[in-house]
Scaffold this active site. Structure first.
Site, short mmCIF file in Angstrom:
data_model
loop_
_atom_site.label_atom_id
_atom_site.label_comp_id
_atom_site.label_asym_id
_atom_site.label_seq_id
_atom_site.Cartn_x
_atom_site.Cartn_y
_atom_site.Cartn_z
N THR A 111 33.05 43.70 50.53
CA THR A 111 31.98 44.62 50.61
C THR A 111 32.72 44.30 51.52
O THR A 111 32.00 42.99 52.70
CB THR A 111 30.83 44.23 49.82
N LYS A 164 28.85 51.58 48.56
CA LYS A 164 28.20 49.93 48.34
C LYS A 164 27.65 49.66 49.82
O LYS A 164 26.39 48.91 49.07
CB LYS A 164 29.55 49.40 48.15
N LYS A 210 25.24 38.86 54.68
CA LYS A 210 26.42 39.76 55.67
C LYS A 210 26.35 41.93 55.46
O LYS A 210 26.53 42.04 56.41
CB LYS A 210 27.59 39.43 55.02
P1 NAP Z 1 33.09 33.87 47.31
O1 NAP Z 1 33.39 32.95 45.93
O2 NAP Z 1 32.76 32.82 48.90
O3 NAP Z 1 35.02 34.01 47.20
C1 NAP Z 1 35.62 34.60 48.65
C2 NAP Z 1 37.27 34.27 48.51
O4 NAP Z 1 37.76 34.61 50.22
C3 NAP Z 1 37.85 32.97 48.44
O5 NAP Z 1 38.64 32.90 48.07
C4 NAP Z 1 38.53 32.53 50.06
O6 NAP Z 1 39.17 31.20 50.27
C5 NAP Z 1 38.62 33.92 50.67
N1 NAP Z 1 38.28 33.87 52.34
C6 NAP Z 1 37.65 34.26 52.78
N2 NAP Z 1 37.68 34.04 54.10
C7 NAP Z 1 39.01 34.30 54.23
C8 NAP Z 1 39.85 34.57 55.16
N3 NAP Z 1 39.88 34.71 56.72
N4 NAP Z 1 40.78 35.07 54.69
C9 NAP Z 1 41.87 33.97 53.43
N5 NAP Z 1 40.78 34.85 52.53
C10 NAP Z 1 39.29 33.94 52.68
O7 NAP Z 1 32.77 35.44 47.74
P2 NAP Z 1 33.03 36.59 46.20
O8 NAP Z 1 31.51 35.80 45.44
O9 NAP Z 1 34.06 36.24 44.97
O10 NAP Z 1 32.53 37.80 46.95
C11 NAP Z 1 33.75 38.59 47.51
C12 NAP Z 1 33.71 39.66 47.76
O11 NAP Z 1 33.43 39.84 46.82
C13 NAP Z 1 32.35 40.17 49.21
O12 NAP Z 1 33.15 41.20 49.92
C14 NAP Z 1 31.46 40.30 48.24
O13 NAP Z 1 30.71 40.58 49.21
C15 NAP Z 1 32.31 40.72 47.69
N6 NAP Z 1 30.79 41.05 45.71
C16 NAP Z 1 30.43 39.87 45.60
C17 NAP Z 1 29.75 39.58 44.51
C18 NAP Z 1 29.33 38.60 43.23
O14 NAP Z 1 28.06 38.32 42.94
N7 NAP Z 1 29.45 37.32 43.94
C19 NAP Z 1 29.95 40.81 43.86
C20 NAP Z 1 29.96 42.65 44.42
C21 NAP Z 1 30.33 41.99 45.53
P3 NAP Z 1 39.09 30.35 50.24
O15 NAP Z 1 38.68 30.30 48.74
O16 NAP Z 1 39.59 29.78 51.30
O17 NAP Z 1 37.56 29.78 50.47
#
Ligand code: NAP
Length: 289
Positions: A95, A170, A238
């Protein structure tokens, strides 16, 4: 023809989405910034972990990203470009802002690649079950190519318009999610003050017109004081900053988003940035005598 697919970003969402791509027989390789996560998942699935985004891109017809924020998407795109083959399709499911989608699309097109923005809704449960709602921006011919990949992760795939239209949709979703979080947390705090049995309140209201996904999935845990993510406060913060900036450019106001941002700021300052967004319940209950 099925696309060999690589997945970048194995967080709460990405790891589950990658597993579903593997189940569909599409996943070739994975990469994650913290390499151990990619190595563990690759070992579990019997596939290869790439050492760099560029080497992942060099092996795949399709690269799927699910990382945190705008700067992260652009950083990963820049790191995969050296390996990108002409015609490779990059799908960003993070997102981020509409502008970031357009920037990423331009950088990928300049290297002969194709791009779709395809953010998702449905939470970690939807990611695990492969039932995400996917909002797609980009060329419909690219979406036709991507369809089997997206169908492995979602049950509803909707083309919203050109590049950026998925992210714009979104943003709308995230304002709605803020309002629902506010309504559920405020109402359940009220129920607590009325000394009602909270489990029954969740059951009975959830079965009627006030029922919703958030109440059903997060109501029982928040009222037990459990806030394991889920969707992290810092990530929704964010997203709402993105919504605020978009609204400002259009000269419209988003009072619900403004209020939620202030609440999330207080939660983050109190050390709850990594908690699930249902931690808003803490904010409400702590402010209720
Ligand atoms: P998360 O658990 O915090 O995972 C983030 C991922 O991104 C991790 O694999 C992290 O790597 C990687 N990452 C972050 N910064 C990076 C960078 N600079 N270079 C390379 N890799 C990087 O987050 P999430 O909940 O999976 O969410 C991921 C996305 O989906 C976000 O944009 C979020 O807004 C969206 N989203 C989330 C949900 C939800 O319910 N969680 C629902 C819909 C959409 P590391 O392992 O090294 O930290």
């Amino acid at each position: 023809m099925s696309l060999t697919t690589g997945f970048i970003g194995l967080g709460a969402m990405g790891a589950a989405m990658a597993r579903n791509l593997h189940r569909a027989g599409l996943l070739t390789t994975v990469w994650n910034r913290t390499a151990a996560k990619a190595q563990d998942l690759a070992a579990e699935l019997g596939i290869q972990a790439s050492t760099e985004p560029a080497s992942l891109a060099a092996q795949c017809d399709c690269v799927v990203l699910c990382v945190s924020a705008d700067a992260d998407v652009l950083a990963v795109v820049d790191r995969l470009l050296p390996g990108l083959r002409a015609g490779t399709l990059v799908i960003d499911m993070s997102t981020v802002s509409r502008d970031t989608a357009c920037l990423a699309a331009a950088r990928i097109a300049a290297h002969g690649g194709q791009f779709l923005d395809a953010p998702v809704s449905g939470g970690v449960e939807g990611a695990r079950q492969g039932t995400l709602s996917i909002m797609v921006g980009g060329d419909t011919r690219h979406l036709d190519r991507a369809r089997a990949v997206l169908e492995a992760m979602g049950s509803r795939i909707t083309h919203m318009g050109p590049v950026g239209a998925g992210q714009a949709t979104k943003a709308v979703n995230q304002v709605m999610a803020a309002g629902i979080n506010q309504a559920v947390c405020e109402a359940l705090t009220f129920a607590g003050a009325l000394e009602l049995p909270l489990e029954k309140v969740i059951e009975v209201t959830g079965a009627g017109a006030a029922g919703n996904w958030f109440l059903q999935h997060r109501g029982p845990t928040m009222t037990r004081g459990q806030f394991a993510p889920g969707f992290k406060v810092a990530l929704h913060h964010k997203d709402l900053c993105i919504c605020q900036a978009m609204a400002k450019a259009l000269d419209c106001t988003l009072p619900l988003a403004d209020m939620t941002l202030a609440d999330y700021r207080r939660l983050m300052d109190a050390g709850h940035g990594e908690a699930d967004i249902s931690a808003l319940y803490l904010e409400k209950t702590e402010r209720t005598p």
